[in-house]
Design an enzyme around this catalytic site. Structure first.
Site, PDB file in Angstrom:
ATOM      1  N   HIS A 144      -1.165   0.791  -9.569  1.00 30.66           N
ATOM      2  CA  HIS A 144      -1.862  -0.066  -8.605  1.00 30.66           C
ATOM      3  C   HIS A 144      -2.624  -1.198  -9.320  1.00 30.66           C
ATOM      4  CE1 HIS A 144      -3.934  -0.268  -4.407  1.00 30.66           C
ATOM      5  NE2 HIS A 144      -3.856  -1.461  -4.966  1.00 30.66           N
ATOM      6  N   ARG A 177       0.854  -1.190   0.000  1.00 25.78           N
ATOM      7  CA  ARG A 177       0.000   0.000   0.000  1.00 25.78           C
ATOM      8  C   ARG A 177       0.884   1.233   0.000  1.00 25.78           C
ATOM      9  NH1 ARG A 177      -3.682  -2.434  -1.551  1.00 25.78           N
ATOM     10  NH2 ARG A 177      -5.739  -2.715  -0.623  1.00 25.78           N
TER      11      ARG A 177
END
Ligand code: NAP
Ligand code: GLV
Length: 321
Positions: free
Chosen positions: A284, A236
């Site tokens: 991502h 993350r």
């Protein structure tokens, strides 16, 4: 009696998170159970027993008084747990073969890119230059994986089978053939000191936020064949301090990084990360959740749950992952 409906709360776009794509898949898997898109459909909130969510707005789940379980449409649950109003029902995350294999592809691909000096070879091609460099074997490279969960363990095995020296760091020890296990804060320094390529697959929790920072980078091995430490973060963005990454690349504390996740997403167009020659960026998408695989996974869990069997991959709210 009508079956409890499933509500979809997806902060989507036109890509993998297009809500209509997910709705069609859920409808096909759930048969006669109603699937409602919270942003578009009219429905009775009391009819909703399940929610399938990706980055839902804070407080949005409070609309459903008879909610029984929430299915997060990804492995990481940090966005859901940041909502202090999250209801007192089980939160199930994605953990399945499809997503796991995708992440291993990503980790292996970027480890190999750094190991095989692909950035240098790309630059040579741009210049039409035939200039092979010494290439060391995989067994000369020490890969360290932060986070030996479902994803970390799978990637570790794949890297090990390619010949890399692999170790993992996690909260608790994970013994595996040929993979060294380091556990807990006391063993982090020793783990970093033997690591040339650091792969981060940690969840974002209050304990891990900002872990990828200068003091950690400074502890990575500096005597490896790559000529400097490399970091790959597919966990993350909140795990990394981007100013530290840039400064450490510029002063040689780090040699190169691969980043799939960012402090703010999408990454701003004026971020210096885009143009830095030692940074590889992906948007991502290291391991997307596939609507085909995950709608089936959620449907099977609902069947089990209604038959009195336990839900799988329920998040431990105390640990935060
Ligand atoms: P997981 O199975 O829950 O594993 C998490 C691992 O992190 C475990 O090994 C855990 O240790 C370790 N850990 C957690 N807190 C720690 C701490 N404070 N200190 C040391 N170790 C700690 O999760 P997963 O399925 O492997 O997924 C990992 C993360 O990948 C997700 O949370 C998500 O953020 C990210 N992800 C990213 C993408 C993408 O496309 N970029 C896709 C999917 C997932 P223990 O084993 O001791 O519990
Ligand atoms: C994606 O980032 C996921 O958590 O599955």
């Amino acid at each position: 009696m009508a079956k409890g409906a499933l509500a979809l709360l997806i902060r989507g776009g036109t890509d993998n998170w297009a809500p209509e794509r997910w709705k069609a898949r859920f409808e096909s898997e759930l048969g006669d159970r109603a699937v409602v898109s919270v942003a578009e459909d009219r429905f009775d909130p009391r009819a909703v027993h399940y929610a399938a969510v990706w980055k839902p707005d804070a407080g949005a789940l409070r609309a459903f008084p008879d909610l029984k379980a929430v299915f997060n449409l990804g492995a990481g649950v940090d966005a859901v747990l940041s909502d202090p109003t999250f209801p007192q029902v089980p939160l199930v995350r994605v953990s399945d073969e499809d997503l796991t294999s995708r992440m291993t592809e990503y980790v292996v691909m970027h480890t190999l890119m750094h190991h095989r000096q692909q950035a240098y070879l790309d630059a040579c091609q741009q210049r039409r230059e035939w200039a092979p460099r010494l290439q060391w074997p995989a067994k000369a490279v020490r890969v360290g994986i932060l986070g030996m969960g479902v994803l970390g363990r799978h990637a570790a095995q794949a890297l090990r089978s390619l010949g890399f020296q692999v170790a993992g760091w996690s909260r608790t020890a994970h013994a595996a053939d040929g993979i060294d296990s380091y556990a807990g804060p006391d063993r982090l320094a020793a783990f970093l000191a033997r690591t040339d390529i650091l792969v981060c697959l940690l969840p974002l929790t209050p304990q891990t936020r900002g872990i990828l920072c200068r003091p950690l980078f400074a502890q990575l091995a500096r005597d490896g064949v790559l000529g400097g430490p490399v970091v790959i973060n597919a966990g993350r963005g909140g795990l990394q301090i981007e100013d530290d990454i840039l400064a450490c690349l510029d002063d040689g504390t780090l040699k190169a990084v691969t980043l799939d996740v960012f402090e703010r997403e999408p990454l701003e167009v004026d971020s210096p990360l885009w143009r830095h020659p030692a940074v590889r960026i992906s948007p991502h998408n290291a391991a997307d959740t596939d609507p085909d695989a995950i709608a089936a996974y959620v449907a099977a869990q609902i069947v089990d749950f209604e038959a009195g069997r336990p839900l799988r991959n329920v998040v431990d709210m105390g640990r935060g992952y």
